[in-house]
Design an enzyme around this catalytic site. Structure first.
Site, short mmCIF file in Angstrom:
data_model
loop_
_atom_site.label_atom_id
_atom_site.label_comp_id
_atom_site.label_asym_id
_atom_site.label_seq_id
_atom_site.Cartn_x
_atom_site.Cartn_y
_atom_site.Cartn_z
N LYS A 278 0.80 -1.39 0.24
CA LYS A 278 0.22 -0.18 -0.08
C LYS A 278 1.34 0.85 -0.01
O LYS A 278 2.07 1.18 0.23
CB LYS A 278 -0.98 0.15 1.18
CG LYS A 278 -2.21 -0.84 1.05
CD LYS A 278 -3.21 -0.80 2.13
CE LYS A 278 -3.79 -1.75 2.66
NZ LYS A 278 -4.81 -1.84 1.10
N ARG A 352 -10.09 -11.86 0.80
CA ARG A 352 -10.76 -13.02 0.13
C ARG A 352 -10.43 -14.17 0.19
O ARG A 352 -10.74 -14.94 -0.07
CB ARG A 352 -11.45 -13.33 -1.34
CG ARG A 352 -9.83 -12.19 -2.04
CD ARG A 352 -9.71 -12.17 -3.48
NE ARG A 352 -10.42 -10.39 -3.35
CZ ARG A 352 -10.13 -8.76 -4.43
NH1 ARG A 352 -10.33 -9.42 -5.51
NH2 ARG A 352 -10.80 -7.73 -4.01
#
Ligand code: BES
Ligand code: ZN
Ligand code: ZN
Length: 502
Positions: A278, A352
């Site tokens: 990030k 996920r």
């Protein structure tokens, strides 16, 4: 906090603060004459002249000048015209009351229940909403300032003035309290920094919760996950020095372990993004990437308190997502617990993966329905902003009941589509069954849709709370920081399912 179950009269109140709902036509309120007889006629005049505001969500605090009463202050809560105020608005008004009570360091409080009743909201509902709203508004974020000498203020006693049945008012108030406390617990978990709330600590917390409510609990550690072959969560954990956990809590309400609702939470205690790292601003706040786990644990707390007749299993996959020479990386191919293989295109799409194994495990443990909750994608923020939880589903009827629960709780949920074309893109890979990042267009759907691949035909609702789990500023029902979103909706949903016997 002690609830005084003895009904009070205006003359007998032993509290420092009396809370009164006030609207434009206040003289019509049953009991108003008794009230002004004790606290002074000019109050009616002050309302007319606007010195006591009746506007919605406006609070006016006046000192009581009456020497014969213990009441030091009256806190008026503006209800507008009283006709159109919604339960959401009333809850938010009580949120503001909670904030004020915290500021005042109030110890003993009396609520004039009947002064908040409207054509649509009866006195029992008022007591639930009052406890819930004020309990949420009262919440303050724990800080670590060495200079802080703030003593933890607490309300010691609450009592009621009402013409309604006191037992019902007290029961309602207790339910509201349970809801608020569970949300506040979830908020605290979200607010805890990643160096303090590791996966092991989250598991400890769950263990305490299970002990408190007599839930069955299982905590799988790294070795056990390896043994089972939970390759997806293990891949995310590979770069970390903190071991992962899969936490399973069972609440069995009926003789047979059937019709089981599975609540599955993403418990990423810090998300660096891994090698798909990030940005420096994107990293800040990622301690809250376990908001889904917090929501599930909060809901379990309410279930433990209220014990609805519905079987529930909670599964939380917890790890952080770090970088090291060992970390998983783009182009890796991993094998999930289900056996499905996944081509990693983006290590920042880790939630996920964690959910994939957790969902598979929940199904294996008997879940007949799956609700997964996760701070899954920035995409949901792009699509819906910071005040709406995004949803996907494969079951219209289940989702309808869920939406009703979310409306009752006052938590906005909006469903996005999941089409065959979306699924095709999730299944597109030259080397594996699935890929974990099909693209940045509409990617909230890809995140949830990926989880759906592991759910299969089981009735399922996916909730992406990336926008709603962490408030960027103070709001009526709480401060900046963790919101505990979905705790109340999930619990309300399960209570509804139990009542409707779905
Ligand atoms: N934890 C993030 C999602 C998130 C973003 C939560 C902002 C809270 C606030 C998630 O793991 C993530 O990084 N998602 C990526 C997925 C992408 C790489 C496909 C995203 O949404 O950018
Ligand atoms: Zn991520
Ligand atoms: Zn994440």
């Amino acid at each position: 906090m002690n609830i005084n179950k003895e009904g009070q009269t205006f003359q007998s109140i032993q509290s420092e603060i009396l809370i009164v709902g006030v609207s434009k036509n206040q003289e019509q309120l049953v009991g108003w004459l008794d009230f002004v007889e004790v606290f002074g006629n000019p109050i009616t005049e002050w309302i007319k002249e606007g010195d006591i505001a009746t506007d919605l969500k406006k609070l006016t605090k006046i000192p009581s000048l009456i020497p014969t009463t213990q009441v030091k202050r009256i806190l008026f809560v503006g209800l507008g015209d009283r006709k159109t105020i919604s339960t959401d608005e009333l809850r938010e008004s009580f949120g503001l009351v909670g904030k004020e009570l915290h500021k005042l360091k109030a110890k003993k409080v009396t609520l004039w229940v009947d002064s908040f009743v409207t054509a649509d909201i009866d006195s029992t509902e008022v007591s639930i909403i009052a406890a819930e709203g004020a309990g949420l508004g009262y919440y303050n974020v724990q800080n670590y300032k060495t200079s802080s000498n703030a003593i933890d203020v607490k309300i010691e006693e609450v009592s009621f003035i009402t013409t309604a049945d006191m037992q019902e008012i007290v029961a309602g108030f207790e339910v509201g309290q349970v809801y608020a406390e569970a949300v506040n617990e979830a908020r605290t978990l979200v607010n805890l920094p990643g160096n303090i709330l590791t996966s092991a600590k989250l598991a400890d917390y769950a263990e305490e919760l299970a002990k408190q409510y007599d839930f069955e609990i299982e905590i799988l550690n790294k070795a056990q996950l390896e043994e089972l072959g939970m390759g997806a969560i293990l891949a995310v954990n590979k770069g970390s020095v903190e071991e992962p956990r899969v936490i399973t809590i069972k609440y069995q309400a009926t003789d047979k372990w059937e019709d089981v609702i599975g609540l599955v939470g993403k418990g990423v205690t810090f998300d660096t993004g891994g090698y798909s790292i990030k940005t420096k601003t994107g990293l800040v706040g990622m301690k809250g990437d376990m908001g889904g786990a917090a929501a599930v644990l909060g809901a379990m707390r309410i279930i433990g308190e209220l014990r609805p007749s519905k079987n529930v299993i909670a599964v939380i996959g917890s790890t952080d997502n770090m970088i090291s020479g060992e970390a998983f990386k783009p182009d890796d191919v991993i094998t999930s617990y289900s056996g499905k293989t996944v081509e990693i295109l983006n290590t920042d799409a880790e939630g996920r993966l964690v959910l994939a194994d957790a969902v598979t495990y929940a199904k294996q443990q008997g879940a007949n329905y799956i609700i997964d909750v996760a701070t899954l994608t920035g995409g949901v923020i792009t699509a819906l902003g910071y005040d709406k939880t995004g949803a996907l589903t494969n079951d219209e009827t289940l989702f309808e009941t869920f939406l009703e629960a979310s409306l009752e709780a006052g938590e906005f949920v909006w469903r996005l589509p999941l089409t065959e074309n979306d699924k095709k893109r999730i299944r597109k890979s030259d080397v594996a069954d699935l890929n974990n990042s099909p693209g940045s267009d509409g990617h909230m759907i890809f995140g949830g849709g990926f989880v759906g691949e592991f759910v299969g035909d089981t009735p399922w609702i996916h909730l992406d709370i990336a926008g709603t789990s962490d408030a960027h500023g103070a709001h009526d029902l709480g401060p900046k920081g963790g919101t505990g979103v979905m705790v109340r909706t999930l619990a309300t949903f399960i209570e509804r399912l139990a009542k409707e016997d779905i």
